[in-house]
Design a protein around this motif. Structure first.
Motif, PDB file in Angstrom:
ATOM      1  N   ARG A  43      -3.749  40.881 -26.307  1.00 37.90           N
ATOM      2  CA  ARG A  43      -5.100  39.972 -26.472  1.00 37.90           C
ATOM      3  C   ARG A  43      -5.881  40.560 -24.570  1.00 37.90           C
ATOM      4  NH1 ARG A  43      -5.233  33.718 -28.104  1.00 37.90           N
ATOM      5  NH2 ARG A  43      -3.954  33.898 -30.115  1.00 37.90           N
ATOM      6  N   VAL A  44      -7.242  41.186 -25.954  1.00 41.06           N
ATOM      7  CA  VAL A  44      -7.795  42.230 -25.056  1.00 41.06           C
ATOM      8  C   VAL A  44      -8.223  40.813 -23.714  1.00 41.06           C
ATOM      9  CG1 VAL A  44     -10.128  43.310 -24.563  1.00 41.06           C
ATOM     10  CG2 VAL A  44      -8.050  43.984 -25.872  1.00 41.06           C
ATOM     11  N   SER A  45      -8.925  39.784 -24.261  1.00 39.00           N
ATOM     12  CA  SER A  45      -9.669  38.471 -24.233  1.00 39.00           C
ATOM     13  C   SER A  45      -8.745  38.014 -22.621  1.00 39.00           C
ATOM     14  CB  SER A  45      -9.632  37.639 -25.395  1.00 39.00           C
ATOM     15  OG  SER A  45      -8.400  37.758 -25.254  1.00 39.00           O
ATOM     16  N   GLU A  46      -7.292  38.546 -23.072  1.00 35.69           N
ATOM     17  CA  GLU A  46      -6.717  37.622 -21.549  1.00 35.69           C
ATOM     18  C   GLU A  46      -6.957  38.681 -20.236  1.00 35.69           C
ATOM     19  OE1 GLU A  46      -3.959  35.544 -21.366  1.00 35.69           O
ATOM     20  OE2 GLU A  46      -5.197  34.809 -23.145  1.00 35.69           O
ATOM     21  N   ALA A  47      -8.070  39.185 -20.328  1.00 33.88           N
ATOM     22  CA  ALA A  47      -8.388  40.457 -18.821  1.00 33.88           C
ATOM     23  C   ALA A  47      -9.300  39.125 -18.645  1.00 33.88           C
ATOM     24  CB  ALA A  47      -9.127  41.274 -19.696  1.00 33.88           C
ATOM     25  N   LEU A  48      -9.943  38.052 -19.267  1.00 33.93           N
ATOM     26  CA  LEU A  48     -11.004  36.833 -19.130  1.00 33.93           C
ATOM     27  C   LEU A  48     -10.089  35.789 -17.609  1.00 33.93           C
ATOM     28  CD1 LEU A  48     -12.913  36.378 -22.165  1.00 33.93           C
ATOM     29  CD2 LEU A  48     -13.383  38.057 -19.604  1.00 33.93           C
ATOM     30  N   THR A  49      -8.841  36.467 -17.674  1.00 34.54           N
ATOM     31  CA  THR A  49      -8.019  34.484 -17.146  1.00 34.54           C
ATOM     32  C   THR A  49      -8.349  35.216 -15.652  1.00 34.54           C
ATOM     33  OG1 THR A  49      -6.158  36.099 -17.661  1.00 34.54           O
ATOM     34  CG2 THR A  49      -6.638  34.671 -19.300  1.00 34.54           C
ATOM     35  N   VAL A 108      -6.434  38.766  -6.550  1.00 39.58           N
ATOM     36  CA  VAL A 108      -5.825  39.093  -7.804  1.00 39.58           C
ATOM     37  C   VAL A 108      -4.276  39.601  -8.249  1.00 39.58           C
ATOM     38  CG1 VAL A 108      -6.564  41.591  -9.753  1.00 39.58           C
ATOM     39  CG2 VAL A 108      -8.042  40.440  -8.046  1.00 39.58           C
ATOM     40  N   PHE A 109      -3.688  40.376  -7.521  1.00 35.82           N
ATOM     41  CA  PHE A 109      -1.992  39.987  -7.404  1.00 35.82           C
ATOM     42  C   PHE A 109      -1.392  38.887  -8.186  1.00 35.82           C
ATOM     43  CE2 PHE A 109       1.980  40.376  -6.227  1.00 35.82           C
ATOM     44  CZ  PHE A 109       2.863  41.142  -7.755  1.00 35.82           C
ATOM     45  N   VAL A 110      -1.747  38.000  -7.146  1.00 37.71           N
ATOM     46  CA  VAL A 110      -1.041  36.863  -7.206  1.00 37.71           C
ATOM     47  C   VAL A 110      -1.863  35.997  -8.704  1.00 37.71           C
ATOM     48  CG1 VAL A 110      -0.468  34.557  -6.008  1.00 37.71           C
ATOM     49  CG2 VAL A 110      -0.207  36.650  -5.289  1.00 37.71           C
ATOM     50  N   GLY A 111      -2.954  36.096  -8.223  1.00 37.02           N
ATOM     51  CA  GLY A 111      -3.770  34.919  -9.999  1.00 37.02           C
ATOM     52  C   GLY A 111      -3.627  36.096 -11.203  1.00 37.02           C
ATOM     53  N   GLY A 112      -3.513  36.721 -11.311  1.00 34.10           N
ATOM     54  CA  GLY A 112      -2.813  37.222 -12.246  1.00 34.10           C
ATOM     55  C   GLY A 112      -1.787  37.123 -12.899  1.00 34.10           C
ATOM     56  N   LEU A 113      -0.708  37.167 -11.922  1.00 33.68           N
ATOM     57  CA  LEU A 113       1.010  36.545 -12.141  1.00 33.68           C
ATOM     58  C   LEU A 113       0.732  35.078 -12.959  1.00 33.68           C
ATOM     59  CD1 LEU A 113       2.940  36.956  -8.761  1.00 33.68           C
ATOM     60  CD2 LEU A 113       2.560  38.082 -10.943  1.00 33.68           C
ATOM     61  N   LEU A 156      -7.659  45.573 -17.128  1.00 34.01           N
ATOM     62  CA  LEU A 156      -8.879  45.667 -18.103  1.00 34.01           C
ATOM     63  C   LEU A 156      -9.343  44.228 -16.967  1.00 34.01           C
ATOM     64  CD1 LEU A 156      -8.226  45.336 -21.897  1.00 34.01           C
ATOM     65  CD2 LEU A 156      -8.659  47.034 -20.456  1.00 34.01           C
ATOM     66  N   GLY A 157      -8.784  43.650 -16.200  1.00 38.40           N
ATOM     67  CA  GLY A 157      -8.818  41.785 -15.762  1.00 38.40           C
ATOM     68  C   GLY A 157      -9.494  42.964 -14.107  1.00 38.40           C
ATOM     69  N   THR A 158      -8.491  43.789 -13.349  1.00 32.87           N
ATOM     70  CA  THR A 158      -9.341  43.890 -12.561  1.00 32.87           C
ATOM     71  C   THR A 158     -10.668  44.391 -12.160  1.00 32.87           C
ATOM     72  OG1 THR A 158      -6.980  44.232 -11.836  1.00 32.87           O
ATOM     73  CG2 THR A 158      -7.902  45.532 -10.213  1.00 32.87           C
ATOM     74  N   PRO A 159     -10.918  45.317 -12.696  1.00 30.25           N
ATOM     75  CA  PRO A 159     -12.456  45.945 -12.695  1.00 30.25           C
ATOM     76  C   PRO A 159     -13.244  45.172 -13.624  1.00 30.25           C
ATOM     77  CG  PRO A 159     -11.189  47.521 -14.054  1.00 30.25           C
ATOM     78  CD  PRO A 159      -9.993  46.484 -14.188  1.00 30.25           C
ATOM     79  N   ILE A 160     -13.102  43.673 -14.114  1.00 30.60           N
ATOM     80  CA  ILE A 160     -14.098  42.913 -14.398  1.00 30.60           C
ATOM     81  C   ILE A 160     -14.418  42.002 -12.789  1.00 30.60           C
ATOM     82  CG2 ILE A 160     -14.308  39.991 -14.875  1.00 30.60           C
ATOM     83  CD1 ILE A 160     -13.088  41.340 -17.718  1.00 30.60           C
ATOM     84  N   PHE A 161     -12.528  41.792 -11.880  1.00 30.58           N
ATOM     85  CA  PHE A 161     -12.802  41.091 -10.638  1.00 30.58           C
ATOM     86  C   PHE A 161     -13.796  41.955  -9.532  1.00 30.58           C
ATOM     87  CE2 PHE A 161     -11.515  40.671  -5.874  1.00 30.58           C
ATOM     88  CZ  PHE A 161     -11.349  39.806  -6.467  1.00 30.58           C
ATOM     89  N   THR A 163     -15.872  43.956 -10.342  1.00 27.72           N
ATOM     90  CA  THR A 163     -17.434  43.744 -10.766  1.00 27.72           C
ATOM     91  C   THR A 163     -17.968  42.836 -10.044  1.00 27.72           C
ATOM     92  OG1 THR A 163     -17.304  45.746 -12.482  1.00 27.72           O
ATOM     93  CG2 THR A 163     -18.945  44.492 -12.411  1.00 27.72           C
ATOM     94  N   LEU A 164     -17.171  41.799 -10.279  1.00 28.67           N
ATOM     95  CA  LEU A 164     -17.890  40.363 -10.048  1.00 28.67           C
ATOM     96  C   LEU A 164     -18.101  40.202  -8.874  1.00 28.67           C
ATOM     97  CD1 LEU A 164     -16.918  38.235 -12.603  1.00 28.67           C
ATOM     98  CD2 LEU A 164     -18.515  38.303 -12.146  1.00 28.67           C
ATOM     99  N   LYS A 165     -16.584  40.502  -7.814  1.00 31.06           N
ATOM    100  CA  LYS A 165     -16.882  40.190  -6.241  1.00 31.06           C
ATOM    101  C   LYS A 165     -18.275  40.636  -5.331  1.00 31.06           C
ATOM    102  CE  LYS A 165     -14.721  39.748  -2.676  1.00 31.06           C
ATOM    103  NZ  LYS A 165     -15.490  39.026  -1.613  1.00 31.06           N
ATOM    104  N   LYS A 166     -18.945  42.425  -6.200  1.00 32.14           N
ATOM    105  CA  LYS A 166     -19.576  42.851  -5.813  1.00 32.14           C
ATOM    106  C   LYS A 166     -20.443  42.843  -5.775  1.00 32.14           C
ATOM    107  CE  LYS A 166     -17.899  47.657  -5.946  1.00 32.14           C
ATOM    108  NZ  LYS A 166     -17.753  49.529  -6.632  1.00 32.14           N
ATOM    109  N   ARG A 167     -21.274  42.049  -7.013  1.00 23.87           N
ATOM    110  CA  ARG A 167     -22.391  40.845  -6.890  1.00 23.87           C
ATOM    111  C   ARG A 167     -22.251  39.921  -6.325  1.00 23.87           C
ATOM    112  NH1 ARG A 167     -25.498  41.863 -11.464  1.00 23.87           N
ATOM    113  NH2 ARG A 167     -25.549  43.957 -12.569  1.00 23.87           N
TER     114      ARG A 167
END
Length: 172
Positions: A43-49, A108-113, A156-161, A163-167
């Motif tokens: 599930r690509v959508s799991e990147a949003l988790t 990212v590491f711990v939250g993604g676990l 997939l989720g790390t690039p989202i993180f 990008t959002l962190k920079k913004r």
């Protein structure tokens, strides 16, 4: 200049953001449907988790998005309910990590676990119960989910993180 609508504006932004996150989860699941559902899934959508690290409203959004995705794809009731509850619990734990840890890479590491491990360990049990899968297949499904969830959340989720962190850093 005083902002008389700040409380309402913030609430509205959170509701809209939750709707967008939930909708994105469903759309991403449906766009990748052949591989987003079934005994072996990616599930690509799991990147949003990863989003609960930023937004508390991502918690119910991911829960509803997962529930709708499972409902639309024809999952059994128990799978719809329990699979979505796994996402809810993982989202809450991810959110808590975001509040407790300061270093971005550690968040990212711990939250993604949580979405990775909870899905990998619990979903195959639900599938055995719901769909009568052979019990030894549990280990194969758990292994595959561990791999696919890790790819979704971290690759997939790390690039989202990032990008959002920079913004968010620019805004604050």
């Amino acid at each position: 200049m005083p902002n008389f609508l700040s409380k309402d504006t913030t609430r509205t932004k959170k509701i809209v953001r939750a709707g967008i996150i939930g909708g994105l989860y469903v759309v991403l699941s449906l766009l990748t449907l052949p591989i987003a559902s079934g005994a072996i899934q990616f599930r690509v959508s799991e990147a949003l988790t990863i989003l609960p690290l930023f937004f508390v409203e991502a918690i119910p959004a991911l829960f509803v998005g997962c529930m709708l995705s499972n409902l639309i794809t024809g999952c059994m009731f128990l799978d719809i309910l329990l699979g979505s509850l796994i996402t809810l619990v993982a989202s809450i734990l991810t959110y808590m990590v975001g509040k407790m840890l300061k270093k971005s890479w550690l968040k990212v590491f711990v939250g993604g676990l949580f979405p990775v491990i909870l899905n990998a360990l619990i979903l195959p049990i639900i599938w055995v119960v719901c769909y009568g899968a052979i019990e030894y297949v549990y280990y194969l499904q758990a292994l595959f989910l561990l791999i696919s969830q890790s790819l979704s959340v971290y690759l997939l989720g790390t690039p989202i993180f990032i990008t959002l962190k920079k913004r968010m850093d620019k805004i604050n």
